[in-house]
Write a protein that holds these residues in place. Structure first.
Motif, mmCIF file in Angstrom:
data_model
loop_
_atom_site.group_PDB
_atom_site.id
_atom_site.type_symbol
_atom_site.label_atom_id
_atom_site.label_comp_id
_atom_site.label_asym_id
_atom_site.label_seq_id
_atom_site.Cartn_x
_atom_site.Cartn_y
_atom_site.Cartn_z
ATOM 1 N N GLY A 123 43.091 42.477 39.331
ATOM 2 C CA GLY A 123 42.961 41.925 37.997
ATOM 3 C C GLY A 123 43.718 40.631 37.855
ATOM 4 O O GLY A 123 44.578 40.292 38.643
ATOM 5 N N GLY A 124 43.348 39.882 36.864
ATOM 6 C CA GLY A 124 43.985 38.601 36.638
ATOM 7 C C GLY A 124 45.201 38.748 35.760
ATOM 8 O O GLY A 124 45.673 39.832 35.477
ATOM 9 N N ALA B 163 44.769 37.395 29.396
ATOM 10 C CA ALA B 163 43.461 36.864 29.020
ATOM 11 C C ALA B 163 43.613 35.497 28.364
ATOM 12 O O ALA B 163 44.440 35.300 27.494
ATOM 13 C CB ALA B 163 42.776 37.822 28.062
ATOM 14 N N GLN C 140 38.055 33.513 27.934
ATOM 15 C CA GLN C 140 37.582 34.705 28.620
ATOM 16 C C GLN C 140 37.262 35.837 27.654
ATOM 17 O O GLN C 140 36.698 36.839 28.054
ATOM 18 C CB GLN C 140 38.620 35.160 29.644
ATOM 19 C CG GLN C 140 38.781 34.160 30.774
ATOM 20 C CD GLN C 140 39.908 34.536 31.698
ATOM 21 O OE1 GLN C 140 41.006 34.861 31.266
ATOM 22 N NE2 GLN C 140 39.633 34.486 32.989
ATOM 23 N N ASP D 190 35.484 38.723 29.836
ATOM 24 C CA ASP D 190 35.229 38.414 31.245
ATOM 25 C C ASP D 190 35.814 39.515 32.126
ATOM 26 O O ASP D 190 36.965 39.909 31.964
ATOM 27 C CB ASP D 190 35.862 37.069 31.588
ATOM 28 C CG ASP D 190 35.392 36.518 32.921
ATOM 29 O OD1 ASP D 190 35.203 37.317 33.864
ATOM 30 O OD2 ASP D 190 35.224 35.295 33.017
ATOM 31 N N HIS E 115 36.744 39.421 35.168
ATOM 32 C CA HIS E 115 37.749 38.982 36.138
ATOM 33 C C HIS E 115 39.177 39.192 35.658
ATOM 34 O O HIS E 115 40.106 39.148 36.455
ATOM 35 C CB HIS E 115 37.536 37.505 36.490
ATOM 36 C CG HIS E 115 36.263 37.281 37.224
ATOM 37 N ND1 HIS E 115 35.123 36.842 36.590
ATOM 38 C CD2 HIS E 115 35.937 37.467 38.519
ATOM 39 C CE1 HIS E 115 34.160 36.748 37.472
ATOM 40 N NE2 HIS E 115 34.616 37.122 38.653
ATOM 41 N N ILE E 116 39.382 39.393 34.379
ATOM 42 C CA ILE E 116 40.746 39.592 33.887
ATOM 43 C C ILE E 116 41.154 41.054 33.908
ATOM 44 O O ILE E 116 42.269 41.397 33.551
ATOM 45 C CB ILE E 116 40.921 39.021 32.457
ATOM 46 C CG1 ILE E 116 40.032 39.745 31.454
ATOM 47 C CG2 ILE E 116 40.675 37.536 32.440
ATOM 48 C CD1 ILE E 116 40.289 39.347 30.021
ATOM 49 N N ASP F 214 42.574 48.573 29.149
ATOM 50 C CA ASP F 214 42.646 47.170 29.573
ATOM 51 C C ASP F 214 41.894 46.258 28.611
ATOM 52 O O ASP F 214 42.349 45.154 28.302
ATOM 53 C CB ASP F 214 42.084 47.001 30.987
ATOM 54 C CG ASP F 214 42.981 47.599 32.055
ATOM 55 O OD1 ASP F 214 44.144 47.931 31.735
ATOM 56 O OD2 ASP F 214 42.527 47.732 33.202
ATOM 57 N N ALA G 199 43.426 43.223 26.475
ATOM 58 C CA ALA G 199 42.880 41.865 26.618
ATOM 59 C C ALA G 199 42.468 41.298 25.267
ATOM 60 O O ALA G 199 42.741 40.124 24.964
ATOM 61 C CB ALA G 199 41.688 41.876 27.573
#
Length: 128
Positions: free
Chosen positions: A48-49, A52, A56, A72, A74-75, A87, A91
């Motif tokens: 995970g990134g 946020a 995103q 998004d 990707h985060i 999550d 975010a």
């Protein structure tokens, strides 16, 4: 004195009794290896990134007390059902100033996929 083959065999098959010095030495060596080995030796990086970014997380629809966001993928870390919901909640809370208090619930999560079937984002409907 024991032969080298016998020592290696007993060490490999963990045949020493607890409390003996070879057993204690093996435990100490294992602990030293586990605790002091650098993470990047095994390419073990967190999934995970980072936090946020506003781009995103995008607001798509707003109707009364219901809002739908695009988040998004990707985060987020690779999801399990409960972890995904947690999550996404985090975010949204971090990326949207009006949601910072956390007083909302997620009512619907829809994955958005690209041509290869990879999840690129989530469409999230929330209720206040």
């Amino acid at each position: 004195m024991a032969s080298l083959g016998r020592v290696l065999s007993k060490t490999f098959f963990w045949s020493y009794e607890r409390g003996t010095w070879p057993y204690d030495a093996a435990v100490i060596l294992i602990l030293v290896f586990v605790l002091l080995t650098p993470r990047d030796w095994f390419r073990d990086q967190p999934q995970g990134g980072g936090p946020a970014a506003p781009g995103q997380v995008q607001l798509l629809f707003k109707e009364g007390n219901r809002q739908t966001y695009r988040v998004d993928a990707h985060i987020l870390a690779p999801p399990t059902k409960l972890a995904l919901q947690n999550d996404l909640h985090t975010a949204l809370q971090e990326a949207q100033s009006e949601l910072r208090n956390g007083n909302f619930s997620i009512s619907k999560i829809e994955p958005l996929r690209d041509e290869q079937g990879t999840v690129t984002a989530y469409q999230v409907e929330i209720r206040h």
